[in-house]
Design a protein around this motif. Sequence first.
Motif, PDB file in Angstrom:
ATOM      1  N   LEU A   1      36.649 102.330 -17.633  1.00 34.19           N
ATOM      2  CA  LEU A   1      37.660 101.650 -17.762  1.00 34.19           C
ATOM      3  C   LEU A   1      38.832 101.826 -16.996  1.00 34.19           C
ATOM      4  O   LEU A   1      39.438 102.731 -16.519  1.00 34.19           O
ATOM      5  N   GLU A   2      39.093 100.425 -16.291  1.00 33.39           N
ATOM      6  CA  GLU A   2      40.166 100.260 -15.622  1.00 33.39           C
ATOM      7  C   GLU A   2      41.468  99.792 -16.508  1.00 33.39           C
ATOM      8  O   GLU A   2      41.301  98.527 -16.990  1.00 33.39           O
ATOM      9  N   MET A   3      42.685 100.212 -16.538  1.00 31.97           N
ATOM     10  CA  MET A   3      43.572  99.874 -17.365  1.00 31.97           C
ATOM     11  C   MET A   3      45.022 100.019 -16.998  1.00 31.97           C
ATOM     12  O   MET A   3      45.027 100.826 -16.290  1.00 31.97           O
ATOM     13  N   ALA A   4      46.064  99.153 -17.025  1.00 29.10           N
ATOM     14  CA  ALA A   4      47.430  99.036 -16.914  1.00 29.10           C
ATOM     15  C   ALA A   4      47.819  98.696 -18.372  1.00 29.10           C
ATOM     16  O   ALA A   4      47.673  97.633 -18.755  1.00 29.10           O
ATOM     17  N   MET A   5      48.970  99.387 -18.667  1.00 28.98           N
ATOM     18  CA  MET A   5      49.813  98.778 -20.056  1.00 28.98           C
ATOM     19  C   MET A   5      51.037  99.288 -19.726  1.00 28.98           C
ATOM     20  O   MET A   5      51.457 100.635 -19.130  1.00 28.98           O
ATOM     21  N   PHE A   6      52.101  98.433 -20.055  1.00 29.81           N
ATOM     22  CA  PHE A   6      53.479  98.662 -19.844  1.00 29.81           C
ATOM     23  C   PHE A   6      54.153  97.707 -20.964  1.00 29.81           C
ATOM     24  O   PHE A   6      53.640  96.484 -20.908  1.00 29.81           O
TER      25      PHE A   6
ATOM     26  N   PRO B   1      37.572 112.281 -17.944  1.00 27.30           N
ATOM     27  CA  PRO B   1      38.028 112.160 -16.553  1.00 27.30           C
ATOM     28  C   PRO B   1      38.967 110.891 -16.264  1.00 27.30           C
ATOM     29  O   PRO B   1      38.504 109.773 -16.750  1.00 27.30           O
ATOM     30  N   TYR B   2      39.899 110.985 -15.409  1.00 27.56           N
ATOM     31  CA  TYR B   2      40.604 109.686 -14.998  1.00 27.56           C
ATOM     32  C   TYR B   2      41.345 109.908 -13.731  1.00 27.56           C
ATOM     33  O   TYR B   2      41.350 110.953 -13.136  1.00 27.56           O
ATOM     34  N   GLN B   3      41.678 108.768 -13.185  1.00 26.20           N
ATOM     35  CA  GLN B   3      42.117 108.648 -11.790  1.00 26.20           C
ATOM     36  C   GLN B   3      43.455 107.679 -11.916  1.00 26.20           C
ATOM     37  O   GLN B   3      43.154 106.746 -12.189  1.00 26.20           O
ATOM     38  N   LEU B   4      44.335 108.253 -11.717  1.00 27.81           N
ATOM     39  CA  LEU B   4      45.670 107.417 -11.623  1.00 27.81           C
ATOM     40  C   LEU B   4      45.997 106.813 -10.477  1.00 27.81           C
ATOM     41  O   LEU B   4      45.763 107.503  -9.174  1.00 27.81           O
ATOM     42  N   THR B   5      46.201 105.316 -10.333  1.00 29.24           N
ATOM     43  CA  THR B   5      46.531 104.957  -8.976  1.00 29.24           C
ATOM     44  C   THR B   5      47.703 104.078  -9.276  1.00 29.24           C
ATOM     45  O   THR B   5      48.369 104.177 -10.127  1.00 29.24           O
ATOM     46  N   PRO B   6      48.366 103.623  -8.141  1.00 26.25           N
ATOM     47  CA  PRO B   6      49.548 103.121  -8.307  1.00 26.25           C
ATOM     48  C   PRO B   6      49.761 101.697  -9.318  1.00 26.25           C
ATOM     49  O   PRO B   6      50.714 101.151  -9.760  1.00 26.25           O
ATOM     50  N   MET B   7      48.709 101.065  -9.223  1.00 24.95           N
ATOM     51  CA  MET B   7      48.348  99.821  -9.941  1.00 24.95           C
ATOM     52  C   MET B   7      47.735  99.931 -11.378  1.00 24.95           C
ATOM     53  O   MET B   7      47.882  98.992 -12.081  1.00 24.95           O
ATOM     54  N   ALA B   8      47.014 101.011 -11.397  1.00 26.95           N
ATOM     55  CA  ALA B   8      46.198 101.121 -12.750  1.00 26.95           C
ATOM     56  C   ALA B   8      45.642 102.382 -12.883  1.00 26.95           C
ATOM     57  O   ALA B   8      45.855 103.254 -11.862  1.00 26.95           O
ATOM     58  N   THR B   9      45.103 102.617 -14.133  1.00 26.09           N
ATOM     59  CA  THR B   9      44.545 103.882 -14.320  1.00 26.09           C
ATOM     60  C   THR B   9      42.969 103.886 -14.680  1.00 26.09           C
ATOM     61  O   THR B   9      42.686 102.669 -15.212  1.00 26.09           O
TER      62      THR B   9
ATOM     63  N   THR C   1      46.130  94.928 -18.722  1.00 29.38           N
ATOM     64  CA  THR C   1      45.217  94.518 -18.084  1.00 29.38           C
ATOM     65  C   THR C   1      44.147  95.512 -18.284  1.00 29.38           C
ATOM     66  O   THR C   1      44.005  96.560 -18.178  1.00 29.38           O
ATOM     67  N   ILE C   2      43.108  95.049 -18.512  1.00 24.70           N
ATOM     68  CA  ILE C   2      41.676  95.994 -18.993  1.00 24.70           C
ATOM     69  C   ILE C   2      40.376  95.246 -18.334  1.00 24.70           C
ATOM     70  O   ILE C   2      39.917  94.538 -18.475  1.00 24.70           O
ATOM     71  N   LYS C   3      39.757  96.199 -17.647  1.00 15.67           N
ATOM     72  CA  LYS C   3      38.615  95.986 -17.016  1.00 15.67           C
ATOM     73  C   LYS C   3      37.477  96.874 -17.497  1.00 15.67           C
ATOM     74  O   LYS C   3      37.974  98.125 -17.701  1.00 15.67           O
ATOM     75  N   PHE C   4      36.168  96.694 -17.704  1.00 13.31           N
ATOM     76  CA  PHE C   4      35.228  97.401 -18.015  1.00 13.31           C
ATOM     77  C   PHE C   4      33.941  97.421 -17.196  1.00 13.31           C
ATOM     78  O   PHE C   4      33.574  96.290 -16.658  1.00 13.31           O
ATOM     79  N   ASP C   5      33.476  98.635 -16.714  1.00 13.32           N
ATOM     80  CA  ASP C   5      32.172  98.539 -15.881  1.00 13.32           C
ATOM     81  C   ASP C   5      31.254  99.476 -16.818  1.00 13.32           C
ATOM     82  O   ASP C   5      31.424 100.699 -16.840  1.00 13.32           O
ATOM     83  N   ILE C   6      30.088  98.997 -17.228  1.00 13.32           N
ATOM     84  CA  ILE C   6      29.248  99.731 -18.385  1.00 13.32           C
ATOM     85  C   ILE C   6      28.124  99.895 -17.625  1.00 13.32           C
ATOM     86  O   ILE C   6      27.439  98.845 -17.371  1.00 13.32           O
ATOM     87  N   ARG C   7      27.425 101.241 -17.596  1.00 11.83           N
ATOM     88  CA  ARG C   7      26.124 101.356 -17.041  1.00 11.83           C
ATOM     89  C   ARG C   7      25.395 102.254 -17.717  1.00 11.83           C
ATOM     90  O   ARG C   7      25.861 103.398 -17.909  1.00 11.83           O
ATOM     91  N   LYS C   8      24.114 101.961 -18.394  1.00 11.38           N
ATOM     92  CA  LYS C   8      23.340 102.897 -19.198  1.00 11.38           C
ATOM     93  C   LYS C   8      22.896 103.740 -17.839  1.00 11.38           C
ATOM     94  O   LYS C   8      22.484 103.434 -17.011  1.00 11.38           O
ATOM     95  N   GLY C   9      22.346 105.046 -18.335  1.00  9.82           N
ATOM     96  CA  GLY C   9      21.630 105.947 -17.843  1.00  9.82           C
ATOM     97  C   GLY C   9      22.237 106.658 -16.532  1.00  9.82           C
ATOM     98  O   GLY C   9      21.889 107.387 -15.696  1.00  9.82           O
ATOM     99  N   TYR C  10      23.544 106.502 -16.398  1.00  8.53           N
ATOM    100  CA  TYR C  10      24.566 107.127 -15.472  1.00  8.53           C
ATOM    101  C   TYR C  10      25.632 107.955 -15.910  1.00  8.53           C
ATOM    102  O   TYR C  10      26.008 107.732 -17.179  1.00  8.53           O
TER     103      TYR C  10
END
Length: 104
Positions: free
Chosen positions: A5-10, A35-43, A75-84
């Motif tokens: 899940l990549e998201m930004a919310m404000f 687990p998460y990773q903060l970036t300047p534009m989204a998490t 903004t919300i984006k998903f990348d969903i992958r089975k088996g990983y």
Amino acid sequence: MSVLLEMAMFPTDHGESKSEHVAQVIKVIRDCGYPYQLTPMATIIETEQISEALEIVQKCYDVLDSLDCNRVYSTIKFDIRKGYKNRLTGKVKSIENKIGEVSK
């Protein structure tokens, strides 16, 4: 399954600087334990189920709502992958295996 899940919310109704409100959103994400990773534009957050990712989105909105935010942009984006699993770090390692260390 791996759900990235990549998201930004404000809020858009609380002045120019957003860091105080974004910090509260990031605290919610951190406290969820995924687990998460903060970036300047989204998490970017990795969960095992889509329902877990959606629950995080709801909790983030709820914290802004509790801070009297009347208008929230997200903004919300998903990348969903089975088996990983562990794709948050695995995708970066895959590139590094091909070209060497990348900027972190």
